[in-house]
Scaffold this motif. Structure first.
Motif, PDB file in Angstrom:
ATOM      1  N   UNK A 217       0.835  -1.207   0.000  1.00 44.52           N
ATOM      2  CA  UNK A 217       0.000   0.000   0.000  1.00 44.52           C
ATOM      3  C   UNK A 217       0.871   1.260   0.000  1.00 44.52           C
ATOM      4  N   UNK A 218       1.993   1.215  -0.714  1.00 44.87           N
ATOM      5  CA  UNK A 218       2.937   2.338  -0.822  1.00 44.87           C
ATOM      6  C   UNK A 218       3.552   2.736   0.503  1.00 44.87           C
ATOM      7  N   UNK A 219       3.611   1.795   1.431  1.00 44.86           N
ATOM      8  CA  UNK A 219       4.237   2.010   2.736  1.00 44.86           C
ATOM      9  C   UNK A 219       5.164   0.828   3.012  1.00 44.86           C
ATOM     10  N   UNK A 220       6.320   1.106   3.600  1.00 42.27           N
ATOM     11  CA  UNK A 220       7.243   0.032   3.976  1.00 42.27           C
ATOM     12  C   UNK A 220       7.567   0.130   5.456  1.00 42.27           C
ATOM     13  N   UNK A 221       7.585  -0.995   6.131  1.00 42.00           N
ATOM     14  CA  UNK A 221       7.984  -1.040   7.540  1.00 42.00           C
ATOM     15  C   UNK A 221       9.500  -0.982   7.633  1.00 42.00           C
ATOM     16  N   UNK A 222       9.990  -0.130   8.537  1.00 41.36           N
ATOM     17  CA  UNK A 222      11.427  -0.024   8.762  1.00 41.36           C
ATOM     18  C   UNK A 222      11.698   0.011  10.262  1.00 41.36           C
ATOM     19  N   UNK A 223      12.946  -0.315  10.619  1.00 37.83           N
ATOM     20  CA  UNK A 223      13.382  -0.289  12.008  1.00 37.83           C
ATOM     21  C   UNK A 223      14.577   0.647  12.108  1.00 37.83           C
ATOM     22  N   UNK A 224      14.532   1.517  13.109  1.00 43.93           N
ATOM     23  CA  UNK A 224      15.669   2.385  13.404  1.00 43.93           C
ATOM     24  C   UNK A 224      15.967   2.252  14.892  1.00 43.93           C
ATOM     25  N   UNK A 225      16.964   1.411  15.237  1.00 42.20           N
ATOM     26  CA  UNK A 225      17.207   1.112  16.648  1.00 42.20           C
ATOM     27  C   UNK A 225      16.066   0.281  17.198  1.00 42.20           C
ATOM     28  N   UNK A 226      15.359   0.808  18.222  1.00 43.85           N
ATOM     29  CA  UNK A 226      14.213   0.117  18.801  1.00 43.85           C
ATOM     30  C   UNK A 226      12.895   0.642  18.249  1.00 43.85           C
ATOM     31  N   UNK A 227      12.966   1.630  17.375  1.00 40.54           N
ATOM     32  CA  UNK A 227      11.761   2.248  16.837  1.00 40.54           C
ATOM     33  C   UNK A 227      11.358   1.631  15.496  1.00 40.54           C
ATOM     34  N   UNK A 228      10.082   1.287  15.399  1.00 43.46           N
ATOM     35  CA  UNK A 228       9.508   0.767  14.164  1.00 43.46           C
ATOM     36  C   UNK A 228       8.494   1.779  13.639  1.00 43.46           C
ATOM     37  N   UNK A 229       8.511   2.032  12.333  1.00 43.28           N
ATOM     38  CA  UNK A 229       7.557   2.947  11.724  1.00 43.28           C
ATOM     39  C   UNK A 229       7.511   2.680  10.227  1.00 43.28           C
ATOM     40  N   UNK A 230       6.644   3.387   9.520  1.00 39.41           N
ATOM     41  CA  UNK A 230       6.505   3.209   8.072  1.00 39.41           C
ATOM     42  C   UNK A 230       7.063   4.417   7.323  1.00 39.41           C
ATOM     43  N   UNK A 231       7.628   4.130   6.165  1.00 36.78           N
ATOM     44  CA  UNK A 231       8.137   5.190   5.303  1.00 36.78           C
ATOM     45  C   UNK A 231       7.441   5.123   3.944  1.00 36.78           C
ATOM     46  N   UNK A 232       7.540   6.235   3.204  1.00 36.13           N
ATOM     47  CA  UNK A 232       7.032   6.238   1.835  1.00 36.13           C
ATOM     48  C   UNK A 232       8.155   5.907   0.859  1.00 36.13           C
ATOM     49  N   UNK A 233       7.896   6.028  -0.414  1.00 35.98           N
ATOM     50  CA  UNK A 233       8.868   5.616  -1.424  1.00 35.98           C
ATOM     51  C   UNK A 233      10.073   6.553  -1.533  1.00 35.98           C
ATOM     52  N   UNK A 234      10.002   7.690  -0.823  1.00 38.39           N
ATOM     53  CA  UNK A 234      11.146   8.600  -0.778  1.00 38.39           C
ATOM     54  C   UNK A 234      11.966   8.415   0.494  1.00 38.39           C
ATOM     55  N   UNK A 235      11.594   7.417   1.290  1.00 43.67           N
ATOM     56  CA  UNK A 235      12.323   7.128   2.521  1.00 43.67           C
ATOM     57  C   UNK A 235      11.911   7.980   3.694  1.00 43.67           C
TER      58      UNK A 235
END
Length: 233
Positions: A70-88
Motif C-alpha cells: 500500500x505504498x508504505x514500507x515497515x522499517x526499524x531504526x534502533x528500537x523504533x519501528x515505523x513506516x516510510x514512503x517511497x522517498x524514505x
C-alpha cells in the motif's frame, strides 16, 4: 527487465534475472521485490530500498527494512519501528515497538506497552480498544486476542463481527474460518456458528470447498464444507 521476474539468490545476498546475477553487487541481505518494483536490501551502510535498476530510492539508512505494501514500507531504526514512503520519509510521527505490513490500507502494530491495535495509512488508530494480539485484515475482518485470552473477529471500525470468542481462530477465507474450542478445531461461518459437530486436532482452511483435517488419532481426512469426510489420505 521485468522486476516481477527478478529472483532472490538462495543465500539471499543478491538478485537473479533469468538465472544470472544482476546489479554487479552482493549485499549482506536482500528481500523480494514488491510492487511497484522496489526491494529491501542491506549492505555495510545500512538497510534501505532499491528500484528495479538497483539504485537506492533515498539517502537514509535504517537498521532493517521490509517490503512496500500500500505504498508504505515497515522499517526499524534502533528500537523504533515505523513506516516510510517511497522517498524514505516517515509517513507519521510516532514510533512503535513492532509493526506489520499494510493490508487493505490498515496495519497491525504493537506499542511500547505491548498493546496491539490497527492504524490507517497515516498512523492513526482506527478504534480505541487495545488487544493482546491483532492480525492482518482480510476482506475487512481481522482476528484479535482479547484480555481474557480468547480470540474473536472485528471489522475495520473495531466492531465485533459475530460476538463469539474461541480459544484460537483463523481468518475468514471465502466465508469460513478455522476456530478452536475446548474440544478441538472446526470451521465457523460469518455468524460464528460451527459448520459441523466434529472436532479435530489440526485443521486447514477450505481450499476450493475441501480442507485437510487431522483427528486426535492422527488420521488425516479431506472434509467438505458440511464436515463430511470425502476421502482418507
Amino acid at each position: 527487465m521485468n522486476w516481477q521476474e527478478v529472483q532472490v539468490s538462495t543465500d539471499r545476498t543478491h538478485f537473479l534475472y533469468q538465472d544470472k546475477p544482476i546489479f554487479d553487487k552482493k549485499f549482506l541481505e536482500v528481500l523480494e521485490f514488491h510492487a511497484p518494483g522496489f526491494a529491501p536490501v542491506k549492505d555495510e551502510s545500512g538497510a534501505y530500498h532499491i528500484d528495479s535498476n538497483g539504485d537506492p530510492l533515498y539517502a537514509e539508512r535504517y537498521t532493517r527494512t521490509f517490503g512496500f505494501y500500500c505504498n508504505r514500507a515497515a522499517v526499524v531504526q534502533g528500537k523504533d519501528w515505523f513506516h516510510i514512503n517511497e522517498k524514505g520519509k516517515r509517513v507519521y510521527a510516532q514510533s512503535f515497538a513492532w509493526i506489520g505490513n499494510f493490508q487493505e490500507n490498515f496495519c497491525t502494530v504493537r506499542d511500547f506497552e505491548n498493546h496491539y491495535f490497527h492504524i490507517d495509512l497515516y498512523g492513526k488508530r482506527i478504534y480505541a480498544k487495545n488487544y493482546r494480539y491483532a492480525g492482518d485484515f482480510k476482506d475487512g475482518i481481522a482476528c484479535v486476542k482479547l484480555e481474557n485470552g480468547l480470540f474473536t473477529h472485528i471489522d475495520v471500525k473495531g466492531k465485533l463481527v459475530h460476538g463469539k470468542s474461541f480459544q484460537d481462530l483463523g481468518v475468514f477465507h471465502k466465508g469460513f474460518a478455522t476456530a478452536k474450542d475446548e474440544k478441538g478445531w472446526f470451521h465457523i461461518d460469518k455468524q460464528g456458528n460451527a459448520l459441523y459437530p466434529e472436532r479435530y486436532l489440526l485443521l486447514e482452511p477450505f481450499y476450493n470447498g475441501f480442507a485437510l483435517a487431522t483427528s486426535f488419532d492422527n488420521e488425516k481426512f479431506i472434509i467438505d464444507e458440511t464436515g463430511k469426510i470425502a476421502i482418507k489420505t
